[in-house]
Design a protein around this motif. Structure first.
Motif, PDB file in Angstrom:
ATOM      1  N   ALA A   1      -1.929  -7.840  36.779  1.00  0.00           N
ATOM      2  CA  ALA A   1      -2.943  -8.591  37.529  1.00  0.00           C
ATOM      3  C   ALA A   1      -4.308  -7.931  37.386  1.00  0.00           C
ATOM      4  CB  ALA A   1      -2.547  -8.678  39.003  1.00  0.00           C
ATOM      5  N   ALA A   2      -4.341  -6.607  37.448  1.00  0.00           N
ATOM      6  CA  ALA A   2      -5.602  -5.880  37.323  1.00  0.00           C
ATOM      7  C   ALA A   2      -6.166  -5.991  35.912  1.00  0.00           C
ATOM      8  CB  ALA A   2      -5.396  -4.411  37.696  1.00  0.00           C
ATOM      9  N   ILE A   3      -5.293  -5.926  34.917  1.00  0.00           N
ATOM     10  CA  ILE A   3      -5.740  -6.017  33.522  1.00  0.00           C
ATOM     11  C   ILE A   3      -6.358  -7.391  33.263  1.00  0.00           C
ATOM     12  CG2 ILE A   3      -4.984  -5.980  31.113  1.00  0.00           C
ATOM     13  CD1 ILE A   3      -2.760  -4.008  32.052  1.00  0.00           C
ATOM     14  N   ASN A   4      -5.695  -8.437  33.746  1.00  0.00           N
ATOM     15  CA  ASN A   4      -6.249  -9.782  33.602  1.00  0.00           C
ATOM     16  C   ASN A   4      -7.567  -9.909  34.366  1.00  0.00           C
ATOM     17  OD1 ASN A   4      -6.000 -12.819  33.063  1.00  0.00           O
ATOM     18  ND2 ASN A   4      -6.108 -12.746  35.287  1.00  0.00           N
ATOM     19  N   TYR A   5      -7.606  -9.343  35.562  1.00  0.00           N
ATOM     20  CA  TYR A   5      -8.803  -9.390  36.415  1.00  0.00           C
ATOM     21  C   TYR A   5      -9.984  -8.712  35.720  1.00  0.00           C
ATOM     22  CZ  TYR A   5     -11.176  -9.455  41.008  1.00  0.00           C
ATOM     23  OH  TYR A   5     -12.033  -9.689  42.057  1.00  0.00           O
ATOM     24  N   LEU A   6      -9.720  -7.569  35.095  1.00  0.00           N
ATOM     25  CA  LEU A   6     -10.779  -6.870  34.368  1.00  0.00           C
ATOM     26  C   LEU A   6     -11.251  -7.714  33.178  1.00  0.00           C
ATOM     27  CD1 LEU A   6     -12.516  -4.327  34.046  1.00  0.00           C
ATOM     28  CD2 LEU A   6     -10.656  -3.315  32.698  1.00  0.00           C
ATOM     29  N   GLY A   7     -10.314  -8.379  32.517  1.00  0.00           N
ATOM     30  CA  GLY A   7     -10.681  -9.275  31.428  1.00  0.00           C
ATOM     31  C   GLY A   7     -11.619 -10.368  31.893  1.00  0.00           C
ATOM     32  N   GLU A   8     -11.360 -10.910  33.085  1.00  0.00           N
ATOM     33  CA  GLU A   8     -12.233 -11.945  33.644  1.00  0.00           C
ATOM     34  C   GLU A   8     -13.630 -11.406  33.919  1.00  0.00           C
ATOM     35  OE1 GLU A   8      -8.707 -14.514  35.924  1.00  0.00           O
ATOM     36  OE2 GLU A   8     -10.021 -13.164  37.063  1.00  0.00           O
ATOM     37  N   LYS A   9     -13.715 -10.161  34.356  1.00  0.00           N
ATOM     38  CA  LYS A   9     -15.032  -9.564  34.619  1.00  0.00           C
ATOM     39  C   LYS A   9     -15.814  -9.365  33.319  1.00  0.00           C
ATOM     40  CE  LYS A   9     -13.940  -9.651  38.833  1.00  0.00           C
ATOM     41  NZ  LYS A   9     -14.399 -10.833  39.589  1.00  0.00           N
ATOM     42  N   TYR A  10     -15.112  -8.973  32.252  1.00  0.00           N
ATOM     43  CA  TYR A  10     -15.777  -8.860  30.951  1.00  0.00           C
ATOM     44  C   TYR A  10     -16.199 -10.242  30.439  1.00  0.00           C
ATOM     45  CZ  TYR A  10     -15.124  -3.915  29.804  1.00  0.00           C
ATOM     46  OH  TYR A  10     -15.214  -2.537  29.769  1.00  0.00           O
ATOM     47  N   PHE A  11     -15.386 -11.244  30.716  1.00  0.00           N
ATOM     48  CA  PHE A  11     -15.706 -12.593  30.245  1.00  0.00           C
ATOM     49  C   PHE A  11     -16.990 -13.109  30.898  1.00  0.00           C
ATOM     50  CE2 PHE A  11     -15.518 -17.206  30.746  1.00  0.00           C
ATOM     51  CZ  PHE A  11     -15.410 -17.602  29.419  1.00  0.00           C
ATOM     52  N   HIS A  12     -17.120 -12.873  32.202  1.00  0.00           N
ATOM     53  CA  HIS A  12     -18.289 -13.372  32.930  1.00  0.00           C
ATOM     54  C   HIS A  12     -19.449 -12.374  32.946  1.00  0.00           C
ATOM     55  CE1 HIS A  12     -16.292 -16.973  34.403  1.00  0.00           C
ATOM     56  NE2 HIS A  12     -15.241 -16.242  34.737  1.00  0.00           N
ATOM     57  N   GLY A  13     -19.195 -11.144  32.486  1.00  0.00           N
ATOM     58  CA  GLY A  13     -20.249 -10.137  32.507  1.00  0.00           C
ATOM     59  C   GLY A  13     -20.618  -9.716  33.917  1.00  0.00           C
ATOM     60  N   ARG A  14     -19.619  -9.410  34.719  1.00  0.00           N
ATOM     61  CA  ARG A  14     -19.850  -9.028  36.116  1.00  0.00           C
ATOM     62  C   ARG A  14     -19.507  -7.562  36.361  1.00  0.00           C
ATOM     63  NH1 ARG A  14     -17.076 -14.535  38.538  1.00  0.00           N
ATOM     64  NH2 ARG A  14     -18.785 -15.946  37.990  1.00  0.00           N
ATOM     65  N   LEU A  15     -19.848  -7.104  37.553  1.00  0.00           N
ATOM     66  CA  LEU A  15     -19.632  -5.708  37.963  1.00  0.00           C
ATOM     67  C   LEU A  15     -20.364  -4.741  37.027  1.00  0.00           C
ATOM     68  CD1 LEU A  15     -15.833  -5.735  38.907  1.00  0.00           C
ATOM     69  CD2 LEU A  15     -17.808  -6.065  40.404  1.00  0.00           C
ATOM     70  N   GLY A  16     -21.490  -5.180  36.483  1.00  0.00           N
ATOM     71  CA  GLY A  16     -22.276  -4.318  35.604  1.00  0.00           C
ATOM     72  C   GLY A  16     -21.776  -4.254  34.176  1.00  0.00           C
ATOM     73  N   LEU A  17     -20.744  -5.051  33.855  1.00  0.00           N
ATOM     74  CA  LEU A  17     -20.190  -5.056  32.502  1.00  0.00           C
ATOM     75  C   LEU A  17     -20.921  -6.074  31.637  1.00  0.00           C
ATOM     76  CD1 LEU A  17     -16.408  -5.087  33.472  1.00  0.00           C
ATOM     77  CD2 LEU A  17     -17.695  -3.117  32.622  1.00  0.00           C
ATOM     78  N   GLN A  18     -21.070  -5.755  30.359  1.00  0.00           N
ATOM     79  CA  GLN A  18     -21.619  -6.697  29.394  1.00  0.00           C
ATOM     80  C   GLN A  18     -20.514  -7.632  28.926  1.00  0.00           C
ATOM     81  OE1 GLN A  18     -24.893  -7.015  28.344  1.00  0.00           O
ATOM     82  NE2 GLN A  18     -25.323  -5.520  29.971  1.00  0.00           N
ATOM     83  N   LYS A  19     -20.837  -8.903  28.741  1.00  0.00           N
ATOM     84  CA  LYS A  19     -19.845  -9.841  28.236  1.00  0.00           C
ATOM     85  C   LYS A  19     -19.383  -9.383  26.864  1.00  0.00           C
ATOM     86  CE  LYS A  19     -18.827 -14.727  27.653  1.00  0.00           C
ATOM     87  NZ  LYS A  19     -19.208 -16.112  28.008  1.00  0.00           N
ATOM     88  N   ASP A  20     -18.050  -9.286  26.701  1.00  0.00           N
ATOM     89  CA  ASP A  20     -17.478  -8.731  25.469  1.00  0.00           C
ATOM     90  C   ASP A  20     -16.188  -9.487  25.169  1.00  0.00           C
ATOM     91  OD1 ASP A  20     -16.199  -7.237  23.507  1.00  0.00           O
ATOM     92  OD2 ASP A  20     -16.740  -5.295  24.365  1.00  0.00           O
ATOM     93  N   MET A  21     -16.265 -10.488  24.275  1.00  0.00           N
ATOM     94  CA  MET A  21     -15.118 -11.337  24.017  1.00  0.00           C
ATOM     95  C   MET A  21     -13.970 -10.597  23.338  1.00  0.00           C
ATOM     96  SD  MET A  21     -15.548 -14.118  25.482  1.00  0.00           S
ATOM     97  CE  MET A  21     -13.987 -14.774  24.883  1.00  0.00           C
TER      98      MET A  21
END
Length: 299
Positions: free
Chosen positions: A148-168
């Motif tokens: 669940a956490a791994i998928n959740y982190l993937g969603e944050k990368y997808f949307h570029g949230r929590l200070g992360l850059q979008k990275d497909m």
């Protein structure tokens, strides 16, 4: 020799007609599992005759699985506190806390706040103050191989949230890892990526494959999306079969689509009535005093 399907217990080679014995051991066609052969040579000799029936039977087996599995919502669709199924769409009516990655319905979340609890209602961990703290909590769960956490982190990368850059590339890596560890939501996310061409090259067939995998695990929106896909293809019988399942699991969009199909003559009155009754039963099962109170308060 004609390609007539041989029942599994007959013990006859579909090509040469030899009967199974202590000496002759027959093996099923590896694709359809419907006919038997005494050896590879007979299977190859019979392939041209059997091909059409084999493909038809494989499609039938796939449909049997597709429509019989995933008719109940999975464990992750239930609130971790009150244990009731969460109303749909879950993203609007529940929260996932980064500390434990447990999904909690708005009713239980608001009830905890009204009781003066200012930490996670499930694990009692204080809520993080910054995006960096949230990200650290998620990454701690990722390190423990929490799907669940791994998928959740993937969603944050997808949307570029929590200070992360979008990275497909990173998104796909994380969704893939989460899916391999059993995340149904990761399969659904893959379905969206390919079906919509959202960040990757559009491939509707591949998107449908992922929706099917998720739907057979009980993912409601994936099931609904399969129904919509069949509507777009004009396959109304198949669409109705999908939409009946998702409507009965409490998804209002599926009920509305069934209503439209009924009004245009693509679904029967009985089918719409079945969808309506199933939807109402599912909604009733999801009700609680705390959820009603949360809604009254505007949450």
């Amino acid at each position: 020799m004609s390609c007539v399907p041989v029942v599994d217990h007959s013990g006859i080679c579909a090509n040469c007609g030899k009967h199974e014995s202590d000496i002759i051991k027959l093996k099923n066609c590896t694709a359809c599992r419907f006919v038997k052969y005494c050896g590879v040579d007979c299977q190859r000799a019979h392939r041209k005759q059997h091909k059409k029936a084999c493909r038809r039977r494989v499609a039938e087996l796939k449909d049997e699985q597709l429509y019989s599995q995933g008719r109940e919502r999975p464990e992750g669709d239930f609130c971790s506190i009150c244990t009731l199924p969460i109303p749909l769409p879950m993203s609007d009516l529940s929260v996932v806390n980064a500390c434990c990655m447990k999904r909690i319905c708005k009713g239980c979340s608001v009830a905890a706040q009204l009781r003066g609890m200012d930490d996670c209602p499930f694990c009692r961990t204080p809520f993080p103050d910054t995006d960096a703290d949230v990200l650290a909590m998620i990454q701690a769960r990722v390190a423990k191989k929490d799907p669940a956490a791994i998928n959740y982190l993937g969603e944050k990368y997808f949307h570029g949230r929590l200070g992360l850059q979008k990275d497909m590339q990173r998104v796909i890596e994380l969704y893939n890892e989460a899916a391999e560890l059993g995340s149904t939501n990761a399969l659904f996310n893959f379905g969206n990526l390919y079906y919509l061409g959202d960040g990757v090259e559009k491939n509707t067939a591949k998107g449908v494959e992922f929706y099917e995998k998720a739907a057979m695990r009980g993912h409601v929106v994936s099931r609904h999306n399969l129904g919509i896909s069949e509507v777009q293809k004009g396959n109304y019988d198949r669409a109705v079969r999908h939409l009946l399942i998702s409507a009965k699991m409490g998804f209002k969009d599926s009920l509305e689509t069934m209503k439209q199909l009924f009004m245009t003559g693509q679904a029967t009155k009985a089918q719409y009535a079945e969808a309506l009754k199933g939807y109402q039963d599912a909604v009733e099962e999801m009700k609680s005093h705390d959820r009603d109170e949360a809604k009254r308060l505007g949450y």
